[in-house]
Design a protein around this motif. Structure first.
Motif, PDB file in Angstrom:
ATOM      1  N   GLY A 205     -14.795 -18.029   2.639  1.00  0.00           N
ATOM      2  CA  GLY A 205     -13.446 -17.649   2.252  1.00  0.00           C
ATOM      3  C   GLY A 205     -12.423 -17.893   3.341  1.00  0.00           C
ATOM      4  N   TYR A 206     -11.158 -17.897   2.929  1.00  0.00           N
ATOM      5  CA  TYR A 206     -10.039 -18.053   3.852  1.00  0.00           C
ATOM      6  C   TYR A 206      -9.390 -16.687   4.091  1.00  0.00           C
ATOM      7  CZ  TYR A 206     -10.076 -23.180   3.372  1.00  0.00           C
ATOM      8  OH  TYR A 206     -10.414 -24.512   3.398  1.00  0.00           O
ATOM      9  N   PHE A 207      -8.533 -16.646   5.112  1.00  0.00           N
ATOM     10  CA  PHE A 207      -7.892 -15.387   5.496  1.00  0.00           C
ATOM     11  C   PHE A 207      -6.490 -15.697   5.992  1.00  0.00           C
ATOM     12  CE2 PHE A 207      -7.520 -11.336   7.835  1.00  0.00           C
ATOM     13  CZ  PHE A 207      -8.152 -10.473   6.944  1.00  0.00           C
ATOM     14  N   GLY A 208      -5.530 -14.882   5.607  1.00  0.00           N
ATOM     15  CA  GLY A 208      -4.152 -15.096   6.007  1.00  0.00           C
ATOM     16  C   GLY A 208      -3.893 -14.741   7.459  1.00  0.00           C
ATOM     17  N   SER A 209      -2.763 -15.209   7.980  1.00  0.00           N
ATOM     18  CA  SER A 209      -2.377 -14.953   9.372  1.00  0.00           C
ATOM     19  C   SER A 209      -1.085 -14.142   9.410  1.00  0.00           C
ATOM     20  CB  SER A 209      -2.155 -16.280  10.111  1.00  0.00           C
ATOM     21  OG  SER A 209      -3.324 -17.070  10.081  1.00  0.00           O
ATOM     22  N   PRO A 210      -0.971 -13.206  10.360  1.00  0.00           N
ATOM     23  CA  PRO A 210       0.251 -12.400  10.468  1.00  0.00           C
ATOM     24  C   PRO A 210       1.440 -13.227  10.916  1.00  0.00           C
ATOM     25  CG  PRO A 210      -1.221 -11.960  12.318  1.00  0.00           C
ATOM     26  CD  PRO A 210      -1.979 -12.838  11.378  1.00  0.00           C
ATOM     27  N   LEU A 211       2.630 -12.788  10.537  1.00  0.00           N
ATOM     28  CA  LEU A 211       3.880 -13.457  10.884  1.00  0.00           C
ATOM     29  C   LEU A 211       4.755 -12.493  11.670  1.00  0.00           C
ATOM     30  CD1 LEU A 211       4.458 -14.933   7.338  1.00  0.00           C
ATOM     31  CD2 LEU A 211       3.921 -16.292   9.365  1.00  0.00           C
ATOM     32  N   PRO A 212       5.408 -12.954  12.733  1.00  0.00           N
ATOM     33  CA  PRO A 212       6.225 -12.065  13.566  1.00  0.00           C
ATOM     34  C   PRO A 212       7.295 -11.336  12.760  1.00  0.00           C
ATOM     35  CG  PRO A 212       5.923 -14.195  14.647  1.00  0.00           C
ATOM     36  CD  PRO A 212       5.390 -14.350  13.248  1.00  0.00           C
ATOM     37  N   GLY A 213       7.312 -10.018  12.891  1.00  0.00           N
ATOM     38  CA  GLY A 213       8.334  -9.215  12.242  1.00  0.00           C
ATOM     39  C   GLY A 213       8.073  -8.898  10.787  1.00  0.00           C
ATOM     40  N   VAL A 214       6.923  -9.368  10.250  1.00  0.00           N
ATOM     41  CA  VAL A 214       6.613  -9.183   8.831  1.00  0.00           C
ATOM     42  C   VAL A 214       5.379  -8.298   8.708  1.00  0.00           C
ATOM     43  CG1 VAL A 214       6.106 -10.349   6.650  1.00  0.00           C
ATOM     44  CG2 VAL A 214       7.546 -11.479   8.370  1.00  0.00           C
ATOM     45  N   PRO A 215       5.386  -7.275   7.842  1.00  0.00           N
ATOM     46  CA  PRO A 215       4.202  -6.430   7.674  1.00  0.00           C
ATOM     47  C   PRO A 215       2.968  -7.256   7.318  1.00  0.00           C
ATOM     48  CG  PRO A 215       6.096  -5.477   6.541  1.00  0.00           C
ATOM     49  CD  PRO A 215       6.510  -6.850   6.973  1.00  0.00           C
ATOM     50  N   PHE A 216       1.788  -6.783   7.728  1.00  0.00           N
ATOM     51  CA  PHE A 216       0.561  -7.538   7.482  1.00  0.00           C
ATOM     52  C   PHE A 216      -0.599  -6.582   7.277  1.00  0.00           C
ATOM     53  CE2 PHE A 216      -3.152 -10.106   8.902  1.00  0.00           C
ATOM     54  CZ  PHE A 216      -3.032 -11.148   7.993  1.00  0.00           C
ATOM     55  N   ASP A 217      -1.355  -6.823   6.221  1.00  0.00           N
ATOM     56  CA  ASP A 217      -2.553  -6.036   5.923  1.00  0.00           C
ATOM     57  C   ASP A 217      -3.742  -6.717   6.589  1.00  0.00           C
ATOM     58  OD1 ASP A 217      -4.799  -4.829   4.836  1.00  0.00           O
ATOM     59  OD2 ASP A 217      -3.912  -4.593   2.841  1.00  0.00           O
ATOM     60  N   LYS A 218      -4.209  -6.151   7.693  1.00  0.00           N
ATOM     61  CA  LYS A 218      -5.272  -6.781   8.479  1.00  0.00           C
ATOM     62  C   LYS A 218      -6.604  -6.814   7.738  1.00  0.00           C
ATOM     63  CE  LYS A 218      -3.279  -5.491  12.952  1.00  0.00           C
ATOM     64  NZ  LYS A 218      -3.492  -4.739  14.220  1.00  0.00           N
ATOM     65  N   LYS A 219      -6.810  -5.888   6.830  1.00  0.00           N
ATOM     66  CA  LYS A 219      -8.081  -5.857   6.100  1.00  0.00           C
ATOM     67  C   LYS A 219      -8.136  -6.945   5.035  1.00  0.00           C
ATOM     68  CE  LYS A 219      -9.267  -0.977   6.733  1.00  0.00           C
ATOM     69  NZ  LYS A 219      -9.605   0.308   6.056  1.00  0.00           N
ATOM     70  N   ARG A 220      -7.034  -7.187   4.356  1.00  0.00           N
ATOM     71  CA  ARG A 220      -7.022  -8.149   3.253  1.00  0.00           C
ATOM     72  C   ARG A 220      -6.475  -9.507   3.657  1.00  0.00           C
ATOM     73  NH1 ARG A 220      -3.518  -6.483  -0.959  1.00  0.00           N
ATOM     74  NH2 ARG A 220      -4.566  -8.092  -2.180  1.00  0.00           N
ATOM     75  N   GLY A 221      -5.810  -9.572   4.807  1.00  0.00           N
ATOM     76  CA  GLY A 221      -5.248 -10.837   5.239  1.00  0.00           C
ATOM     77  C   GLY A 221      -4.067 -11.288   4.408  1.00  0.00           C
ATOM     78  N   VAL A 222      -3.248 -10.343   3.959  1.00  0.00           N
ATOM     79  CA  VAL A 222      -2.081 -10.659   3.138  1.00  0.00           C
ATOM     80  C   VAL A 222      -0.872  -9.882   3.638  1.00  0.00           C
ATOM     81  CG1 VAL A 222      -3.487 -11.131   1.086  1.00  0.00           C
ATOM     82  CG2 VAL A 222      -2.554  -8.823   1.448  1.00  0.00           C
ATOM     83  N   ILE A 223       0.314 -10.311   3.188  1.00  0.00           N
ATOM     84  CA  ILE A 223       1.523  -9.518   3.385  1.00  0.00           C
ATOM     85  C   ILE A 223       1.535  -8.438   2.305  1.00  0.00           C
ATOM     86  CG2 ILE A 223       4.036  -9.546   3.308  1.00  0.00           C
ATOM     87  CD1 ILE A 223       3.961 -12.441   4.269  1.00  0.00           C
ATOM     88  N   PRO A 224       1.575  -7.153   2.663  1.00  0.00           N
ATOM     89  CA  PRO A 224       1.576  -6.108   1.635  1.00  0.00           C
ATOM     90  C   PRO A 224       2.799  -6.247   0.739  1.00  0.00           C
ATOM     91  CG  PRO A 224       2.097  -5.192   3.801  1.00  0.00           C
ATOM     92  CD  PRO A 224       1.649  -6.604   4.020  1.00  0.00           C
ATOM     93  N   ASN A 225       2.572  -6.173  -0.559  1.00  0.00           N
ATOM     94  CA  ASN A 225       3.678  -6.411  -1.477  1.00  0.00           C
ATOM     95  C   ASN A 225       3.408  -5.746  -2.821  1.00  0.00           C
ATOM     96  OD1 ASN A 225       2.784  -8.696  -3.647  1.00  0.00           O
ATOM     97  ND2 ASN A 225       1.731  -9.009  -1.691  1.00  0.00           N
ATOM     98  N   ARG A 226       4.480  -5.584  -3.578  1.00  0.00           N
ATOM     99  CA  ARG A 226       4.385  -5.124  -4.955  1.00  0.00           C
ATOM    100  C   ARG A 226       4.986  -6.221  -5.829  1.00  0.00           C
ATOM    101  NH1 ARG A 226       6.781  -0.489  -4.452  1.00  0.00           N
ATOM    102  NH2 ARG A 226       8.859  -1.379  -4.732  1.00  0.00           N
ATOM    103  N   GLU A 227       4.113  -7.005  -6.463  1.00  0.00           N
ATOM    104  CA  GLU A 227       4.522  -8.131  -7.303  1.00  0.00           C
ATOM    105  C   GLU A 227       5.439  -9.094  -6.560  1.00  0.00           C
ATOM    106  OE1 GLU A 227       6.139  -6.470 -10.894  1.00  0.00           O
ATOM    107  OE2 GLU A 227       4.141  -6.026 -11.690  1.00  0.00           O
ATOM    108  N   GLY A 228       5.152  -9.290  -5.285  1.00  0.00           N
ATOM    109  CA  GLY A 228       5.916 -10.236  -4.480  1.00  0.00           C
ATOM    110  C   GLY A 228       7.000  -9.615  -3.637  1.00  0.00           C
ATOM    111  N   GLN A 229       7.374  -8.370  -3.914  1.00  0.00           N
ATOM    112  CA  GLN A 229       8.348  -7.659  -3.086  1.00  0.00           C
ATOM    113  C   GLN A 229       7.611  -7.088  -1.878  1.00  0.00           C
ATOM    114  OE1 GLN A 229       9.386  -5.033  -6.392  1.00  0.00           O
ATOM    115  NE2 GLN A 229      11.515  -5.702  -6.229  1.00  0.00           N
TER     116      GLN A 229
END
Length: 461
Positions: A318-342
């Motif tokens: 599997g692949y895993f996302g990378s954090p971006l400066p100044g943007v929230p990041f879910d380290k467990k899931r490798g995603v930007i935390p969001n609600r339907e894209g928000q």
């Protein structure tokens, strides 16, 4: 009339589809979109994450090209978010931003010995054979026997490229350095391992069929893996994709083998346990536990331990996302935390728990960085539609930039000495690569070094 100045970070399918969907949507405001990417060329994982012998999948580029070539989206390549342009910069020049940066890191496989020399992530190997400019030009292809861990399409891509004769890739856009590396490979056997049975694999029938078409490569499957339980038989009977996969694998069981110079083995019901050291700090073997069906579609361990001598191993889990400066990041899931894209942030930043509940106005996500590395192009489009819908409805909460003109962004990049590439620059590079291929009797030859890509794009040669 209100005008939306939108920045999209990531010029792969997710970012381009989001731009296209917004421009075609019903709205009562004008739109101006700037697309940024850290690479000098667009198309993201379609250019740098799909094996070069997949021309049908590469055909997605044609659709993406049509969107960009309309001329209503500006492209800025070779611009690194967080370094060349920051979130604070975006707030000064745009009303909102959509992050579409994908997921390009390898997920971890936590077993002993995975850190040994000769152990690799599949994503890194894919980036190498696709000519990604930020990866080394050479790859250590000195193993005769190789293991690939995973039962998804990436595992099959890696296995196919390793087992395939290099000359059979000359009809593709494979870079010259990759061809030379593969041509010198001494490989004889590629072993693919999955912890579940043949009816539980994650790859598609098309990918599987392509394996069986390799020249001078025997497909080896093992009869012990086809003693199906009721759950497996039900899956074959009820799911067309599983039915086709089962049919292909059983056809391979009937093939005569032993004449080819290379072999590609598919091992099912194999739980990874350990990568073995050869005594010098290098990969010397692979140890796994034989599993068995549990009667409900899963597997259980049998206690039977097996080993295989290998000199290299690739994890394709599997692949895993990378954090971006100044943007929230879910380290467990490798995603930007969001609600339907928000995009969401913690209401209480001091909280030690990842309770993202507060909307971060003006910031959105789409694609794999939004939902994780699952799904195909159809999912990416529906993903973008959902995010764009919220972007439009959030009009009252957009940023209010102090310098929203299109010229101000050019001035910013120029003032920082950023050698950005644009759409006309991509056309220059595209034509150059096609010409390189034509002179060698091939479709295309990719330019690999970043500095060469930028020089050709900006016509600075």
């Amino acid at each position: 009339m209100t005008k939306l100045r939108l920045a999209i970070i990531g010029a792969g399918p997710a970012g381009i589809y989001a731009a296209d969907i917004l421009l075609k949507s019903e709205r009562n405001f004008d739109v101006s979109i700037d697309l940024f990417d850290h690479l000098p060329a667009p198309y993201g994982l379609v250019r740098y994450g799909v094996a070069p012998d997949h021309p049908r999948i590469k055909g997605i580029i044609t659709a993406l090209r049509e969107v960009l070539d309309r001329g209503d989206i500006r492209l800025f390549g070779n611009v690194r978010f967080g370094t060349d342009i920051t979130l604070d910069d975006l707030k000064k020049h745009y009303n909102a931003v959509i992050f579409a940066t994908g997921a390009v890191q390898d997920a971890d496989l936590r077993i002993p010995g995975i850190e040994l020399d000769g152990s690799y992530g599949a994503a890194e190997f894919v980036s190498w054979f696709d000519g990604h400019p930020d990866f080394p030009r050479s790859w250590p292809l000195d193993a005769r026997e190789v293991a690939v861990i995973g039962n998804g399409n990436v595992a099959l891509d890696v296995s196919r490229i390793l087992a395939k004769h290099a000359d059979d890739l000359l009809s593709t856009e494979i870079p010259d350095n990759v061809y030379q590396g593969l041509a010198e490979s001494p490989i004889t056997d590629v072993h693919v391992f999955g912890r579940r049975g043949p009816t539980s694999v994650k790859f598609t029938p098309l990918e599987l069929r392509e394996l069986g078409q390799l020249r001078d490569v025997d497909m080896i499957v093992y009869d012990e893996d086809f003693d199906y339980d009721d759950a497996a038989r039900a899956a074959v009977a009820s799911n067309k994709q599983v039915f086709v996969i089962d049919k292909v694998l059983n056809q391979w069981r009937q093939r005569e083998v032993g004449q080819a110079s290379r072999r590609l083995h598919l091992h099912f019901f194999a739980k990874p346990l350990e990568v073995l050291d050869d005594g010098t700090g290098r990969v010397g073997g692979f140890r796994w536990e034989r599993t068995a069906p549990d009667g409900e579609g899963g597997v259980v361990g049998t206690g039977e331990i097996r080993e295989l001598p290998i000199q290299a191993i690739y994890r394709a889990v599997g692949y895993f996302g990378s954090p971006l400066p100044g943007v929230p990041f879910d380290k467990k899931r490798g995603v930007i935390p969001n609600r339907e894209g928000q995009v969401l942030r913690k209401a209480d930043p001091s909280s030690g728990t990842p309770t993202w509940t507060e909307q971060m106005y003006g910031v959105y996500a789409t694609g794999w960085i939004k939902r994780g590395p699952v799904g195909l192009i159809g999912h990416t489009k529906s993903d973008a539609m959902e995010t764009v819908r919220h972007l439009i409805n959030d009009l009252g909460n957009w940023w209010r930039p102090e310098s929203p003109t299109e010229a101000s962004v050019l001035e910013l990049l120029d003032s920082r000495g950023i050698k950005y590439t644009d759409l006309s620059g991509w056309h220059n590079l595209d034509q150059h690569e096609l010409a390189l291929g034509e002179s060698s009797g091939r479709t295309r030859i990719k330019v690999v070094p970043r500095e060469d890509m930028v020089e050709i794009s900006r016509d600075e040669s």
